[in-house]
Design an enzyme around this catalytic site. Sequence first.
Site, mmCIF file in Angstrom:
data_model
loop_
_atom_site.group_PDB
_atom_site.id
_atom_site.type_symbol
_atom_site.label_atom_id
_atom_site.label_comp_id
_atom_site.label_asym_id
_atom_site.label_seq_id
_atom_site.Cartn_x
_atom_site.Cartn_y
_atom_site.Cartn_z
ATOM 1 N N CYS A 11 1.333 49.829 0.366
ATOM 2 C CA CYS A 11 1.746 50.927 1.042
ATOM 3 C C CYS A 11 1.700 50.739 2.547
ATOM 4 O O CYS A 11 2.067 51.706 3.363
ATOM 5 C CB CYS A 11 0.588 52.043 0.838
ATOM 6 S SG CYS A 11 -1.014 51.496 1.371
ATOM 7 N N GLU A 30 6.591 52.801 -0.474
ATOM 8 C CA GLU A 30 5.523 51.804 -1.258
ATOM 9 C C GLU A 30 6.654 50.670 -1.670
ATOM 10 O O GLU A 30 7.498 50.873 -2.338
ATOM 11 C CB GLU A 30 5.073 52.729 -2.466
ATOM 12 C CG GLU A 30 3.862 51.998 -3.071
ATOM 13 C CD GLU A 30 2.547 52.603 -2.494
ATOM 14 O OE1 GLU A 30 1.476 51.981 -3.005
ATOM 15 O OE2 GLU A 30 2.686 53.482 -1.534
#
Length: 385
Positions: A311, A354
């Site tokens: 992330c 992501e």
Amino acid sequence: MAEVVPSPVLERYRNKVQFTIGRDLLSDLCIGFAAGRAEHGVVHVADPSNCIIVSEAALAVRSKVQEMLSLPDLSQFEPYEKIANKGVWRQLCVRTFSTGDVVCILQVRPNDLSEEELEGMRQVLERWWKEHAPSQWALYLQYHAGLSNKEPDDCPVHLLTGPAHAYESVLGLRFRVSPKAFFQTNTEACNVLYSKVGEQCDLRADMTLLDICCGTGTIGLSLASRVHRVVGVDVIEESVEDARANAALNGIHNAEYVCARAEDVMQRMLDEHGSGSCFGIVDPPRAGLHGKVLKAIRACDAIQTLIYVSCKQSSLVDNAAVLCRPESNSTTGTPFRPVRAVPVDMFPHTDSVELIMVFERDLPAPEPAPAESAAASSPAPPPAP
């Protein structure tokens, strides 16, 4: 690098929101977002309704709590002011789920309150919440005496009323989520992300899936039907308890979870539960993996392929340098090399994605068979006359 996979929803998607409790420009109680930095003299709080990533459910919970804190029995307690370092109400963490469950964590500063005042506050909060909030909404208190609203990671929460756990559905499985356990903040895009992770996994029935930083077990359990065994490890006891409960909840019997540092138990777990080759998955927090974990992964020859779900890509770059650098006295094991990357837009209207990165061991090319080698080294016959 593949094209960015879009999120199914672009607005009102965020299922976890951290609100600040303060006063607006008119000095009225407001639960929203800080309008600036206290060190710059900006101390008022702005209404969050126009923030397009905050879910409608979170806004509804926020309004309910603001109504509660305006009660005569509670309005005597002031919002926290960082510059003056005084006040009681600090922040409100709201977690919403597609099942209708809600986790609401009200953070307070107890420094200037007697135990009798705290107990009276708890009773008013509990009584009002039971009468006015849906039964699926859980209300927690968290005590934090520090200067900043950011509490230590191990700061406990105390359930006042409501269910002890929330539940969420992902890829046809049902997951129990404790109040502080990690869960992806965009539920609809989470289904996309985990589907894409599954597509990148070349799994077989004789494999062991090593799920590092397993959290509540979501990724490993979604892939359990494709492998011999899932072995998960995490340092947060609450998350590991959720992972074990989620395996049982979904009737999955080939998953084992351990609360420990991965570098301390990874090889032992593979020795005890491993079968055939091993496939590794890591989904670390924003700071990335600890150096000891990275070196343990490098040194574990059973892990031939590693999927890293990131992330924060700057942390991924730092971690990849350790996974891929040449072998040395301090970093043993055959290096990995990145082979594929798939970005997923988990956070629309932000500059973050992501990223699924696939690493494989950087093994040398196999030597040609002896016959092929001899044929390759033999001189070509002379041309026919």
